[in-house]
Design an enzyme around this catalytic site. Structure first.
Site, PDB file in Angstrom:
ATOM      1  N   LEU A  15       0.958  -1.123  -0.068  1.00  0.00           N
ATOM      2  CA  LEU A  15       0.068  -0.441   0.180  1.00  0.00           C
ATOM      3  C   LEU A  15       1.085   0.978  -0.094  1.00  0.00           C
ATOM      4  O   LEU A  15       0.937   1.750   0.861  1.00  0.00           O
ATOM      5  CB  LEU A  15      -0.764   0.029   1.136  1.00  0.00           C
ATOM      6  N   HIS A  16       1.190   1.756  -1.649  1.00  0.00           N
ATOM      7  CA  HIS A  16       2.398   2.727  -1.320  1.00  0.00           C
ATOM      8  C   HIS A  16       1.762   3.675  -2.141  1.00  0.00           C
ATOM      9  O   HIS A  16      -0.078   3.886  -1.955  1.00  0.00           O
ATOM     10  CB  HIS A  16       3.352   2.421  -2.349  1.00  0.00           C
ATOM     11  N   ALA A  17       2.028   4.877  -2.502  1.00  0.00           N
ATOM     12  CA  ALA A  17       1.348   6.350  -2.706  1.00  0.00           C
ATOM     13  C   ALA A  17       0.814   5.648  -4.046  1.00  0.00           C
ATOM     14  O   ALA A  17      -0.331   6.854  -3.450  1.00  0.00           O
ATOM     15  CB  ALA A  17       2.952   7.601  -2.979  1.00  0.00           C
TER      16      ALA A  17
END
Length: 86
Positions: A15-17
């Protein structure tokens, strides 16, 4: 009583940018309060920074929880973004 919805999701990627931003954009379309929960922590689906701070990695299970008049639709839309995130 307002409807609520809770959907578990196994993340295909961390769950990154990019996926966090997509979740925020989708969440903005709904009136419901939407949260993503992971490992005992909770983040608003309207905050990319808070979502990323959950530290959810590829293969982790998160839960999308929504409360409000459009909770089922909101949780389903956010869950779909998370299921297809890369």
């Amino acid at each position: 009583m307002s409807p609520s919805s809770e959907i578990p999701v196994v993340l295909p990627a961390a769950l990154h940018a990019r996926p966090a931003g997509a979740v925020v954009r989708v969440a903005a379309a709904f009136q419901a309060t939407i949260e993503v929960r992971h490992d005992g922590r909770t983040a608003s689906a309207r905050s990319a920074l808070r979502l990323m701070s959950l530290g959810a990695r590829e293969g982790a299970t998160v839960t999308v929880h929504a409360d409000g008049d459009d909770a089922v639709l909101a949780a389903t839309a956010v869950a779909e973004i998370l299921r297809t995130a890369s």
